[in-house]
Design an enzyme around this catalytic site. Structure first.
Site, PDB file in Angstrom:
ATOM      1  N   CYS A  43      28.557  41.011  46.193  1.00  0.00           N
ATOM      2  CA  CYS A  43      28.368  41.552  44.838  1.00  0.00           C
ATOM      3  C   CYS A  43      28.267  43.070  44.847  1.00  0.00           C
ATOM      4  CB  CYS A  43      27.118  40.946  44.206  1.00  0.00           C
ATOM      5  SG  CYS A  43      26.686  41.721  42.649  1.00  0.00           S
ATOM      6  N   CYS A  48      31.350  42.425  42.498  1.00  0.00           N
ATOM      7  CA  CYS A  48      30.997  42.740  41.098  1.00  0.00           C
ATOM      8  C   CYS A  48      30.798  44.229  40.815  1.00  0.00           C
ATOM      9  CB  CYS A  48      29.698  42.026  40.710  1.00  0.00           C
ATOM     10  SG  CYS A  48      29.538  40.381  41.389  1.00  0.00           S
ATOM     11  N   LYS A  51      33.868  46.549  41.576  1.00  0.00           N
ATOM     12  CA  LYS A  51      34.908  46.067  40.641  1.00  0.00           C
ATOM     13  C   LYS A  51      34.647  46.574  39.230  1.00  0.00           C
ATOM     14  CE  LYS A  51      34.197  42.849  38.216  1.00  0.00           C
ATOM     15  NZ  LYS A  51      34.205  41.436  38.495  1.00  0.00           N
ATOM     16  N   TYR A 178      39.825  34.590  38.596  1.00  0.00           N
ATOM     17  CA  TYR A 178      39.043  35.751  38.169  1.00  0.00           C
ATOM     18  C   TYR A 178      39.541  37.030  38.851  1.00  0.00           C
ATOM     19  CZ  TYR A 178      34.647  33.194  36.757  1.00  0.00           C
ATOM     20  OH  TYR A 178      33.684  32.429  36.177  1.00  0.00           O
ATOM     21  N   GLU A 182      41.423  40.163  37.082  1.00  0.00           N
ATOM     22  CA  GLU A 182      40.646  41.386  36.884  1.00  0.00           C
ATOM     23  C   GLU A 182      41.346  42.579  37.541  1.00  0.00           C
ATOM     24  OE1 GLU A 182      36.131  39.601  36.394  1.00  0.00           O
ATOM     25  OE2 GLU A 182      36.702  40.352  38.351  1.00  0.00           O
ATOM     26  N   HIS A 435      26.885  43.626  10.428  1.00  0.00           N
ATOM     27  CA  HIS A 435      28.127  44.159   9.866  1.00  0.00           C
ATOM     28  C   HIS A 435      28.190  45.672  10.017  1.00  0.00           C
ATOM     29  CE1 HIS A 435      31.624  44.025   7.272  1.00  0.00           C
ATOM     30  NE2 HIS A 435      31.132  45.053   6.607  1.00  0.00           N
ATOM     31  N   GLU A 440      30.329  39.345  14.305  1.00  0.00           N
ATOM     32  CA  GLU A 440      29.844  38.710  13.069  1.00  0.00           C
ATOM     33  C   GLU A 440      30.671  37.473  12.744  1.00  0.00           C
ATOM     34  OE1 GLU A 440      30.555  40.757   9.153  1.00  0.00           O
ATOM     35  OE2 GLU A 440      31.413  42.308  10.417  1.00  0.00           O
TER      36      GLU A 440
HETATM   37  P1  NDP Z   1      39.710  31.269  42.190  1.00  0.00           P
HETATM   38  O1  NDP Z   1      39.439  30.037  42.935  1.00  0.00           O
HETATM   39  O2  NDP Z   1      39.065  31.508  40.874  1.00  0.00           O
HETATM   40  O3  NDP Z   1      41.273  31.430  41.952  1.00  0.00           O
HETATM   41  C1  NDP Z   1      42.198  31.304  42.987  1.00  0.00           C
HETATM   42  C2  NDP Z   1      43.580  31.470  42.417  1.00  0.00           C
HETATM   43  O4  NDP Z   1      44.542  31.474  43.474  1.00  0.00           O
HETATM   44  C3  NDP Z   1      43.960  30.334  41.491  1.00  0.00           C
HETATM   45  O5  NDP Z   1      44.754  30.877  40.461  1.00  0.00           O
HETATM   46  C4  NDP Z   1      44.785  29.414  42.403  1.00  0.00           C
HETATM   47  O6  NDP Z   1      45.756  28.674  41.722  1.00  0.00           O
HETATM   48  C5  NDP Z   1      45.476  30.427  43.280  1.00  0.00           C
HETATM   49  N1  NDP Z   1      45.818  29.877  44.592  1.00  0.00           N
HETATM   50  C6  NDP Z   1      45.037  29.148  45.418  1.00  0.00           C
HETATM   51  N2  NDP Z   1      45.698  28.848  46.564  1.00  0.00           N
HETATM   52  C7  NDP Z   1      46.920  29.400  46.454  1.00  0.00           C
HETATM   53  C8  NDP Z   1      48.055  29.440  47.296  1.00  0.00           C
HETATM   54  N3  NDP Z   1      48.057  28.838  48.484  1.00  0.00           N
HETATM   55  N4  NDP Z   1      49.153  30.089  46.859  1.00  0.00           N
HETATM   56  C9  NDP Z   1      49.157  30.702  45.642  1.00  0.00           C
HETATM   57  N5  NDP Z   1      48.116  30.700  44.808  1.00  0.00           N
HETATM   58  C10 NDP Z   1      47.010  30.052  45.204  1.00  0.00           C
HETATM   59  O7  NDP Z   1      39.384  32.426  43.228  1.00  0.00           O
HETATM   60  P2  NDP Z   1      39.120  33.963  43.110  1.00  0.00           P
HETATM   61  O8  NDP Z   1      39.435  34.446  44.467  1.00  0.00           O
HETATM   62  O9  NDP Z   1      39.811  34.594  41.956  1.00  0.00           O
HETATM   63  O10 NDP Z   1      37.547  34.042  42.800  1.00  0.00           O
HETATM   64  C11 NDP Z   1      36.602  33.357  43.616  1.00  0.00           C
HETATM   65  C12 NDP Z   1      35.319  33.131  42.872  1.00  0.00           C
HETATM   66  O11 NDP Z   1      34.627  34.345  42.749  1.00  0.00           O
HETATM   67  C13 NDP Z   1      35.475  32.635  41.448  1.00  0.00           C
HETATM   68  O12 NDP Z   1      35.601  31.246  41.370  1.00  0.00           O
HETATM   69  C14 NDP Z   1      34.225  33.131  40.796  1.00  0.00           C
HETATM   70  O13 NDP Z   1      33.230  32.159  40.921  1.00  0.00           O
HETATM   71  C15 NDP Z   1      33.859  34.358  41.579  1.00  0.00           C
HETATM   72  N6  NDP Z   1      34.139  35.593  40.809  1.00  0.00           N
HETATM   73  C16 NDP Z   1      33.502  35.817  39.630  1.00  0.00           C
HETATM   74  C17 NDP Z   1      33.750  36.959  38.902  1.00  0.00           C
HETATM   75  C18 NDP Z   1      33.069  37.171  37.602  1.00  0.00           C
HETATM   76  O14 NDP Z   1      32.067  36.524  37.338  1.00  0.00           O
HETATM   77  N7  NDP Z   1      33.566  38.046  36.728  1.00  0.00           N
HETATM   78  C19 NDP Z   1      34.701  37.965  39.364  1.00  0.00           C
HETATM   79  C20 NDP Z   1      35.336  37.638  40.603  1.00  0.00           C
HETATM   80  C21 NDP Z   1      35.043  36.483  41.283  1.00  0.00           C
HETATM   81  P3  NDP Z   1      45.455  27.259  40.998  1.00  0.00           P
HETATM   82  O15 NDP Z   1      44.797  27.618  39.698  1.00  0.00           O
HETATM   83  O16 NDP Z   1      46.812  26.675  40.830  1.00  0.00           O
HETATM   84  O17 NDP Z   1      44.582  26.488  41.928  1.00  0.00           O
END
Ligand code: NDP
Length: 452
Positions: A43, A48, A51, A178, A182, A435, A440
């Site tokens: 984080c 976080c 970022k 995410y 982002e 407002h 709202e």
């Molecule tokens: P996620 O699990 O959210 O997303 C992974 C993405 O990669 C999905 O779109 C997935 O596709 C894709 N993917 C997975 N495997 C492959 C592959 N082999 N080839 C191509 N694409 C693939 O992971 P993140 O790394 O984005 O984030 C991890 C965690 O971190 C989140 O779940 C969240 O909990 C936390 N986080 C929270 C934030 C916040 O609160 N603002 C900010 C950043 C992270 P598919 O959908 O098809 O499975």
């Protein structure tokens, strides 16, 4: 039996530091903590916090244009990555110092080394020293994973993005979660020509469909070149660029390729298998509602348990652990109705069920409105926002609230209280509107747009 410590925490991220501090500071327990990398964890050091600072940095280009539209005599200039990066890392150094200070001031002894578990009450540090503890708490977090394919070693992850030597001219981001979404917004805002590949039909799988559709549309409007249903086949070095062959038949050159395709728990090579601590399909440590593993003296919290991978959740789990183990007050962790923000551009704030999840569960009404917000519309932008409530037809409770708008993260924290309290649509309605603000609309939507 006497131990060196009442508690030994492995991992100095948000969850581990909180548990160590509260156990030592509030209960007088003798606590130690080992961290092999920087204090503050994902984080603070590579997630976080940096970022969000990058999100802020990336939003100024548009703000300068908007300021012009509001009559200010200002001119957009170039973004100086080196200047920003130096300030960013100075801030991270400061925060790491704060985390170290918190531990020290609460009497937690810290070891700047990797640690592994050798028996239910013993931890071994990288230098071979062994320490005994009545309880061991594993809070080692997670790490980004890149799938294996030809050239995958050329990809960077979110760990490296904060350390780029220079801002690339072109960048490919792979993934639709995410992190990918982002950073697509961040890099685009910083002036990088940004392309995003996502293998599925729509980014941000699992979130409300209408909300993620709007985010994708706005990201494209903002200039991110989003390719849905597209993945990388192979990558190869081509001079100082990376040649990327994709499933959509294209072959293109990028300066940097970042993979954000998910994260894996850091539970390997810790001696857990030998102790019989159960691991799940992704390698996560399996725990019960009190964060206890099958070995009674060993607990685990945060991303290493792969429950809900968010900083405030890890902190909650750490606090609940201390309540349970050190304050004789068994406290299960409540993972229901967690509000969350995604710092895409536009930002999303969400709590509860998506329309699709709710409709699969029970009869619902959907209240939604999409409009051009005043501030941006005045500046000539076509950007739209979305306010959406999912309501149970049986109980009238608001099952989900989804906001796509500037400041949605701030708004959802407040709406999250009402939803967590079990507010009905009528409770929202009897709240007088503030407002003129975007939010709202959350209390003025009179008629459902559809029922399901
Ligand atoms: P996620 O699990 O959210 O997303 C992974 C993405 O990669 C999905 O779109 C997935 O596709 C894709 N993917 C997975 N495997 C492959 C592959 N082999 N080839 C191509 N694409 C693939 O992971 P993140 O790394 O984005 O984030 C991890 C965690 O971190 C989140 O779940 C969240 O909990 C936390 N986080 C929270 C934030 C916040 O609160 N603002 C900010 C950043 C992270 P598919 O959908 O098809 O499975």
């Amino acid at each position: 039996m006497s131990f060196d410590y009442d508690l030994f925490v492995i991992g100095g991220g948000s969850g581990g530091v909180r548990a160590a501090r509260v156990a030592a500071g509030e209960t007088g327990a003798k606590v130690a903590l080992a961290e092999e990398d920087r204090y503050g964890g994902t984080c603070v050091i590579r997630g976080c916090v940096p970022k969000k600072l990058m999100v802020f940095a990336s939003e100024y280009a548009d703000m300068v244009e908007d300021a012009q539209a509001y009559g200010w005599d200002v001119k957009p200039g170039a973004f100086d990555w080196d200047a920003f990066k130096a300030k960013l890392h100075a801030e991270l150094d400061r925060l790491e110092g704060v985390y170290r200070g918190i531990l020290k001031n609460n009497g937690v002894e810290s070891f700047d080394q990797r640690a592994r578990v050798v028996d239910p009450h013993t931890v071994e540090l990288a230098d071979g020293t062994r320490k005994s503890a009545k309880h061991i708490l594993i809070a080692t977090g997670g790490r980004p994973v890149v799938p294996e394919f030809p050239g995958s070693e050329l990809a960077i992850t979110s760990n490296e993005i904060f350390h780029l030597e220079k801002l690339p001219e072109t960048m490919l981001i792979v993934g639709g979660g995410y992190i990918a979404c982002e950073f697509a917004g961040i890099m685009n805002g910083m002036g990088v020509k940004t392309t995003q590949f996502y293998r599925g039909a729509q980014i941000l799988r699992g979130f409300d469909e209408e909300a993620r559709g709007l985010i994708c549309e706005e990201m494209c409007q903002n200039g991110v070149d989003v390719h849905l249903g597209t993945n990388v086949i192979e990558m190869a070095k081509d001079g100082d660029k990376i040649r990327v062959k994709a499933t959509n038949g294209t072959e293109r050159l990028f300066d940097v390729v970042m993979y954000a395709t998910g994260r894996a728990p850091n539970a390997g090579d810790m001696g857990l298998e030998d102790l019989g601590v159960e691991r799940g399909r992704k390698g996560e440590i399996v725990v019960d509602e009190y964060s206890q593993t099958g070995v009674p003296s060993i607990y685990a919290i945060g991303d290493v348990t792969d429950r809900v991978n968010l900083t405030p959740v890890a902190i909650r789990e750490g606090m609940a652990f201390v309540e349970t183990v050190f304050k004789a007050n068994p406290t299960p962790v409540d993972h229901e109705l967690i509000p969350t923000a995604i710092f895409t551009q536009p930002e999303m704030g969400t709590v509860g069920l998506s329309e699709e999840q709710a409709a699969a569960q029970e009869p619902i009404e959907v209240y939604a409105t999409s409009f051009k917000p005043m501030q941006q519309a005045f500046a000539g932008r076509s950007q739209r926002v979305l306010m959406k409530l999912i309501v149970s037809r049986a109980t009238r409770k608001v099952l989900g609230c989804h906001i796509v708008a500037p400041g949605a993260g701030e708004m959802i924290q407040m709406a999250g209280i009402a939803v967590k309290m079990g507010a009905t649509k009528e409770d929202f309605d009897r709240t007088v509107a503030v407002h003129p603000v975007m939010a709202e609309e959350l209390v003025t939507m009179r008629h459902p747009v559809r029922s399901a």
